[in-house]
Design a protein around this motif. Sequence first.
Motif, PDB file in Angstrom:
ATOM      1  N   TRP A  87       0.830  -1.200   0.000  1.00 15.06           N
ATOM      2  CA  TRP A  87       0.000   0.000   0.000  1.00 15.06           C
ATOM      3  C   TRP A  87       0.866   1.251   0.000  1.00 15.06           C
ATOM      4  CZ3 TRP A  87      -0.141  -3.015   4.570  1.00 15.06           C
ATOM      5  CH2 TRP A  87       0.386  -2.418   5.713  1.00 15.06           C
ATOM      6  N   LEU A  88       0.323   2.279  -0.642  1.00 15.30           N
ATOM      7  CA  LEU A  88       0.991   3.575  -0.740  1.00 15.30           C
ATOM      8  C   LEU A  88       0.067   4.639  -0.164  1.00 15.30           C
ATOM      9  CD1 LEU A  88       3.197   5.541  -1.780  1.00 15.30           C
ATOM     10  CD2 LEU A  88       1.935   5.610  -3.951  1.00 15.30           C
ATOM     11  N   PRO A  89       0.387   5.184   1.013  1.00 10.78           N
ATOM     12  CA  PRO A  89      -0.403   6.301   1.535  1.00 10.78           C
ATOM     13  C   PRO A  89       0.031   7.602   0.842  1.00 10.78           C
ATOM     14  CG  PRO A  89       0.861   5.164   3.267  1.00 10.78           C
ATOM     15  CD  PRO A  89       1.417   4.751   1.958  1.00 10.78           C
ATOM     16  N   VAL A  90      -0.933   8.426   0.483  1.00 12.83           N
ATOM     17  CA  VAL A  90      -0.623   9.696  -0.166  1.00 12.83           C
ATOM     18  C   VAL A  90      -1.255  10.836   0.623  1.00 12.83           C
ATOM     19  CG1 VAL A  90      -0.415   8.675  -2.463  1.00 12.83           C
ATOM     20  CG2 VAL A  90      -2.635   9.540  -1.697  1.00 12.83           C
ATOM     21  N   VAL A  91      -0.733  12.026   0.395  1.00 10.43           N
ATOM     22  CA  VAL A  91      -1.286  13.233   1.012  1.00 10.43           C
ATOM     23  C   VAL A  91      -1.759  14.169  -0.093  1.00 10.43           C
ATOM     24  CG1 VAL A  91       0.169  13.036   3.056  1.00 10.43           C
ATOM     25  CG2 VAL A  91       0.987  14.350   1.094  1.00 10.43           C
ATOM     26  N   ASN A  92      -2.589  15.121   0.282  1.00  8.62           N
ATOM     27  CA  ASN A  92      -3.049  16.156  -0.645  1.00  8.62           C
ATOM     28  C   ASN A  92      -3.630  15.561  -1.922  1.00  8.62           C
ATOM     29  OD1 ASN A  92      -3.540  18.792  -1.486  1.00  8.62           O
ATOM     30  ND2 ASN A  92      -1.535  18.994  -2.475  1.00  8.62           N
ATOM     31  N   ARG A  93      -4.449  14.521  -1.739  1.00 11.26           N
ATOM     32  CA  ARG A  93      -5.163  13.893  -2.860  1.00 11.26           C
ATOM     33  C   ARG A  93      -4.215  13.379  -3.946  1.00 11.26           C
ATOM     34  NH1 ARG A  93      -7.641  17.918  -5.262  1.00 11.26           N
ATOM     35  NH2 ARG A  93      -6.713  19.531  -3.972  1.00 11.26           N
ATOM     36  N   GLY A  94      -3.015  12.972  -3.531  1.00 13.55           N
ATOM     37  CA  GLY A  94      -2.072  12.370  -4.470  1.00 13.55           C
ATOM     38  C   GLY A  94      -1.402  13.339  -5.417  1.00 13.55           C
ATOM     39  N   GLN A  95      -1.472  14.629  -5.132  1.00 12.72           N
ATOM     40  CA  GLN A  95      -0.932  15.614  -6.071  1.00 12.72           C
ATOM     41  C   GLN A  95       0.568  15.437  -6.297  1.00 12.72           C
ATOM     42  OE1 GLN A  95      -2.788  17.579  -7.774  1.00 12.72           O
ATOM     43  NE2 GLN A  95      -4.715  17.758  -6.665  1.00 12.72           N
ATOM     44  N   ALA A  96       1.290  14.964  -5.286  1.00 11.71           N
ATOM     45  CA  ALA A  96       2.738  14.802  -5.422  1.00 11.71           C
ATOM     46  C   ALA A  96       3.118  13.553  -6.207  1.00 11.71           C
ATOM     47  CB  ALA A  96       3.389  14.765  -4.039  1.00 11.71           C
ATOM     48  N   VAL A  97       2.161  12.653  -6.415  1.00 13.54           N
ATOM     49  CA  VAL A  97       2.415  11.414  -7.170  1.00 13.54           C
ATOM     50  C   VAL A  97       1.348  11.332  -8.262  1.00 13.54           C
ATOM     51  CG1 VAL A  97       2.800   8.913  -7.036  1.00 13.54           C
ATOM     52  CG2 VAL A  97       3.232  10.349  -5.024  1.00 13.54           C
ATOM     53  N   PRO A  98       1.558  11.997  -9.397  1.00 13.58           N
ATOM     54  CA  PRO A  98       0.515  12.045 -10.434  1.00 13.58           C
ATOM     55  C   PRO A  98       0.015  10.677 -10.877  1.00 13.58           C
ATOM     56  CG  PRO A  98       2.231  13.655 -10.902  1.00 13.58           C
ATOM     57  CD  PRO A  98       2.718  12.838  -9.739  1.00 13.58           C
ATOM     58  N   ASP A  99       0.882   9.658 -10.835  1.00 13.94           N
ATOM     59  CA  ASP A  99       0.443   8.324 -11.237  1.00 13.94           C
ATOM     60  C   ASP A  99      -0.611   7.748 -10.299  1.00 13.94           C
ATOM     61  OD1 ASP A  99       1.727   7.637 -13.671  1.00 13.94           O
ATOM     62  OD2 ASP A  99       3.630   7.459 -12.616  1.00 13.94           O
ATOM     63  N   SER A 100      -0.772   8.350  -9.122  1.00 19.70           N
ATOM     64  CA  SER A 100      -1.807   7.873  -8.203  1.00 19.70           C
ATOM     65  C   SER A 100      -3.183   8.428  -8.553  1.00 19.70           C
ATOM     66  CB  SER A 100      -1.454   8.261  -6.761  1.00 19.70           C
ATOM     67  OG  SER A 100      -1.597   9.663  -6.554  1.00 19.70           O
ATOM     68  N   ARG A 101      -3.235   9.350  -9.516  1.00 20.10           N
ATOM     69  CA  ARG A 101      -4.488  10.034  -9.863  1.00 20.10           C
ATOM     70  C   ARG A 101      -4.935   9.637 -11.275  1.00 20.10           C
ATOM     71  NH1 ARG A 101      -6.362  14.267  -7.094  1.00 20.10           N
ATOM     72  NH2 ARG A 101      -7.090  15.245  -9.033  1.00 20.10           N
ATOM     73  N   ARG A 102      -5.119   8.343 -11.488  1.00 18.04           N
ATOM     74  CA  ARG A 102      -5.392   7.889 -12.848  1.00 18.04           C
ATOM     75  C   ARG A 102      -6.553   6.904 -12.922  1.00 18.04           C
ATOM     76  NH1 ARG A 102       0.127   5.665 -14.885  1.00 18.04           N
ATOM     77  NH2 ARG A 102      -1.256   4.912 -16.521  1.00 18.04           N
ATOM     78  N   SER A 103      -7.511   7.027 -12.000  1.00 25.15           N
ATOM     79  CA  SER A 103      -8.668   6.140 -12.090  1.00 25.15           C
ATOM     80  C   SER A 103      -9.867   6.788 -11.409  1.00 25.15           C
ATOM     81  CB  SER A 103      -8.350   4.770 -11.477  1.00 25.15           C
ATOM     82  OG  SER A 103      -9.401   3.850 -11.744  1.00 25.15           O
ATOM     83  N   ASP A 104     -10.935   6.003 -11.274  1.00 25.47           N
ATOM     84  CA  ASP A 104     -12.223   6.547 -10.857  1.00 25.47           C
ATOM     85  C   ASP A 104     -12.298   6.941  -9.389  1.00 25.47           C
ATOM     86  OD1 ASP A 104     -13.779   6.517 -13.272  1.00 25.47           O
ATOM     87  OD2 ASP A 104     -13.748   4.333 -13.180  1.00 25.47           O
ATOM     88  N   HIS A 105     -11.267   6.689  -8.612  1.00 26.49           N
ATOM     89  CA  HIS A 105     -11.248   7.175  -7.232  1.00 26.49           C
ATOM     90  C   HIS A 105     -11.013   8.679  -7.163  1.00 26.49           C
ATOM     91  CE1 HIS A 105      -7.145   6.549  -8.456  1.00 26.49           C
ATOM     92  NE2 HIS A 105      -6.710   7.261  -7.440  1.00 26.49           N
ATOM     93  N   VAL A 106     -10.411   9.244  -8.217  1.00 29.40           N
ATOM     94  CA  VAL A 106      -9.971  10.642  -8.165  1.00 29.40           C
ATOM     95  C   VAL A 106     -11.122  11.621  -7.922  1.00 29.40           C
ATOM     96  CG1 VAL A 106      -8.884  12.491  -9.507  1.00 29.40           C
ATOM     97  CG2 VAL A 106      -7.872  10.202  -9.476  1.00 29.40           C
ATOM     98  N   PRO A 107     -12.262  11.507  -8.638  1.00 33.45           N
ATOM     99  CA  PRO A 107     -13.355  12.442  -8.337  1.00 33.45           C
ATOM    100  C   PRO A 107     -13.842  12.359  -6.891  1.00 33.45           C
ATOM    101  CG  PRO A 107     -13.735  11.363 -10.438  1.00 33.45           C
ATOM    102  CD  PRO A 107     -12.585  10.650  -9.798  1.00 33.45           C
ATOM    103  N   PHE A 108     -13.740  11.183  -6.296  1.00 29.49           N
ATOM    104  CA  PHE A 108     -14.156  11.031  -4.900  1.00 29.49           C
ATOM    105  C   PHE A 108     -13.136  11.682  -3.972  1.00 29.49           C
ATOM    106  CE2 PHE A 108     -16.439   7.895  -7.298  1.00 29.49           C
ATOM    107  CZ  PHE A 108     -17.694   7.864  -6.708  1.00 29.49           C
ATOM    108  N   TRP A 109     -11.849  11.467  -4.243  1.00 30.62           N
ATOM    109  CA  TRP A 109     -10.817  12.189  -3.486  1.00 30.62           C
ATOM    110  C   TRP A 109     -11.074  13.689  -3.534  1.00 30.62           C
ATOM    111  CZ3 TRP A 109      -5.307  10.060  -5.088  1.00 30.62           C
ATOM    112  CH2 TRP A 109      -5.062   8.860  -4.399  1.00 30.62           C
ATOM    113  N   ASP A 110     -11.322  14.190  -4.742  1.00 30.69           N
ATOM    114  CA  ASP A 110     -11.415  15.634  -4.929  1.00 30.69           C
ATOM    115  C   ASP A 110     -12.622  16.247  -4.229  1.00 30.69           C
ATOM    116  OD1 ASP A 110      -9.108  15.506  -6.397  1.00 30.69           O
ATOM    117  OD2 ASP A 110     -10.078  15.680  -8.359  1.00 30.69           O
ATOM    118  N   LEU A 111     -13.619  15.416  -3.924  1.00 33.19           N
ATOM    119  CA  LEU A 111     -14.805  15.906  -3.217  1.00 33.19           C
ATOM    120  C   LEU A 111     -14.794  15.537  -1.735  1.00 33.19           C
ATOM    121  CD1 LEU A 111     -17.516  15.231  -5.942  1.00 33.19           C
ATOM    122  CD2 LEU A 111     -16.661  17.450  -5.178  1.00 33.19           C
TER     123      LEU A 111
END
Length: 281
Positions: free
Chosen positions: A210-234
């Motif tokens: 597992w990879l914990p991220v902060v700030n909605r994964g902004q520092a690891v762009p590869d973590s923001r590439r699927s359908d979880h992203v809209p939920f993170w952002d809200l």
Amino acid sequence: MNDAALQQRLADHLQQVARDRNPYLASANHFFVQQYLQQELSRWGQVTAHSFEHQGQLHHNWVINLPGQDPSRPPILVGAHYDSVPGSPGADDNATGVAVLLELARAFAAQPGKSPLRLVAFDLEELGFVGSRHYAQALHQRGAPLGLMLSLEMLGYCCHRPHSQQYPPGLERLYPNRGNYIAQIGPWQSIPTMVRLWRGFRAAGVRSQWLPVVNRGQAVPDSRRSDHVPFWDLGYPAILVTDTANLRNPHYHRATDTLDTLDLAFLTQVCQGLIYGLRRL
């Protein structure tokens, strides 16, 4: 759980879903897969369409709600996208996620978990999470709670060769170099949940990282590439479950993303692990 029977059912789903199903350039196949989703999900409960418009066309996310032992708990949402990029049968991306979603419906209809379970097949992920964004926004506008969102994104490619697993810069020293595990990516607040899911995967015999991220994964762009992203952002708690896509799978978004490249035993263990893990939540 009968491993052989589960593996055969997953293979049967993959045979139906793994085809070029781009909604604009392979619309007949896209429609076929939607019909298959409705047929299979309706075996376990009422299926509803969450419809939205994009570029002048109507599209649908397909939703089924399964009861939990404690109806007062907010639901756990598990989603997988069913569209593909043009010219690719999308066996790993994301027929594997869809196949597992269908088997979660079977498992939790027969034996409910602690929380209500909502399964959603999203459309238009490949165009920038369009279907999941519409769905997450609709939930947010209603003030609807979620206990957790899990995004199933490419679950069936496994490679035991050394150095078969790649990483974004800086992470290669922290994680294994063999691509033979399932990954979880979520906010650091979700670490206890990822640990419970990790225990489920371990019980099924599959490695997990597992990879914990902060700030909605902004520092690891590869973590923001699927359908979880809209939920993170809200502001919803969400975890990506993945074989890490192109960081492991050389067939990503290619015509060679075919059934024969998948490891069905690995996929079966991932499915079992998710069932075990979700029962812990």
